[in-house]
Design a protein around this motif. Structure first.
Motif, PDB file in Angstrom:
ATOM      1  N   SER A  84      35.808  42.451  46.195  1.00  0.00           N
ATOM      2  CA  SER A  84      35.926  41.430  45.255  1.00  0.00           C
ATOM      3  C   SER A  84      36.391  40.031  45.865  1.00  0.00           C
ATOM      4  CB  SER A  84      36.767  41.475  44.164  1.00  0.00           C
ATOM      5  OG  SER A  84      38.096  42.272  44.436  1.00  0.00           O
ATOM      6  N   ILE A  85      36.857  40.162  47.312  1.00  0.00           N
ATOM      7  CA  ILE A  85      37.379  38.967  48.090  1.00  0.00           C
ATOM      8  C   ILE A  85      36.199  38.342  48.815  1.00  0.00           C
ATOM      9  CG2 ILE A  85      38.775  38.255  50.000  1.00  0.00           C
ATOM     10  CD1 ILE A  85      41.045  40.000  48.734  1.00  0.00           C
ATOM     11  N   LEU A  87      33.064  39.256  48.764  1.00  0.00           N
ATOM     12  CA  LEU A  87      31.744  39.708  48.272  1.00  0.00           C
ATOM     13  C   LEU A  87      30.779  40.256  49.080  1.00  0.00           C
ATOM     14  CD1 LEU A  87      31.320  36.483  45.858  1.00  0.00           C
ATOM     15  CD2 LEU A  87      32.495  38.846  45.467  1.00  0.00           C
ATOM     16  N   GLN A 115      42.010  46.151  42.487  1.00  0.00           N
ATOM     17  CA  GLN A 115      41.061  45.370  42.854  1.00  0.00           C
ATOM     18  C   GLN A 115      40.231  46.074  43.983  1.00  0.00           C
ATOM     19  OE1 GLN A 115      41.643  41.740  41.969  1.00  0.00           O
ATOM     20  NE2 GLN A 115      39.779  40.993  43.334  1.00  0.00           N
ATOM     21  N   ARG A 151      35.646  30.414  49.052  1.00  0.00           N
ATOM     22  CA  ARG A 151      35.305  31.422  47.881  1.00  0.00           C
ATOM     23  C   ARG A 151      36.343  32.542  48.270  1.00  0.00           C
ATOM     24  NH1 ARG A 151      29.681  33.473  47.264  1.00  0.00           N
ATOM     25  NH2 ARG A 151      30.560  34.626  49.217  1.00  0.00           N
ATOM     26  N   ASN A 155      39.381  33.880  45.902  1.00  0.00           N
ATOM     27  CA  ASN A 155      39.483  35.162  45.204  1.00  0.00           C
ATOM     28  C   ASN A 155      40.758  35.881  45.657  1.00  0.00           C
ATOM     29  OD1 ASN A 155      37.003  34.717  44.246  1.00  0.00           O
ATOM     30  ND2 ASN A 155      35.750  35.959  45.857  1.00  0.00           N
TER      31      ASN A 155
END
Length: 166
Positions: A84-85, A87, A115, A151, A155
């Motif tokens: 989730s950090i 991707l 996470q 991004r 995240n």
């Protein structure tokens, strides 16, 4: 990320006791880390593989969080999971659910945030293309490297926000 010292790392932890922070094992390659390519420092404890740690710059200070990695996965080798950090999609246990105890009273009551993260916490290297998924799990993205880095940092900051919010 600017190079940081062992003392700075141990002092940065916000969701564990000072005693726990003083006993955590640092990365085996600590002296040789590629600081210029890191957005955060993340590693698994060499003496306790279910433990992981993450230290990041936040509002001009270092924030360290202690994580617990989930045990094995019942998913097969061909099953893919996404961090989730960064991707990055990976197979064979390359991504695991990691939980961080929240700070403050909420954390003392046992509340945590989970996470899905790369098990090696090498997200910074994945977004830069320095490290790739060995089984072809990287997305063919249309955004450039700088945008991927921004991004991933956003995240990460979102995850830290959830851990630090009382």
């Amino acid at each position: 990320m600017d190079p940081i010292t062992e003392r700075e790392i141990r002092a940065s932890f916000v969701n564990c006791s000072k005693g726990e922070a003083s006993r955590l094992g640092l990365p085996a390659d600590f002296a040789d880390l590629p600081w210029a390519d890191l957005d955060f420092l993340g590693w698994r404890d060499p003496g306790a593989p279910e433990r992981a740690y993450l230290v990041a710059e936040r509002d001009t200070r270092l924030v360290g969080i202690s994580l617990r990695a989930s045990g094995g996965s019942a998913r097969g080798f061909a099953s893919r999971s996404m961090c989730s950090i960064c991707l990055t999609t990976r197979t064979g246990g390359g991504v695991a659910l990691m939980t961080a105890r929240r700070t403050g009273e909420s954390g003392r009551q046992g509340n945590s945030i989970g996470q899905y993260l790369c098990t090696d916490l090498a997200c910074s290297l994945f977004v830069r293309g320095i490290k790739t998924s060995a089984v072809g799990g990287d997305l063919d993205e249309s955004i450039d490297r700088s945008s991927r880095i921004l991004r991933a940092v956003a995240n990460l900051q979102g995850f830290l926000d959830r851990v630090l919010t009382p």
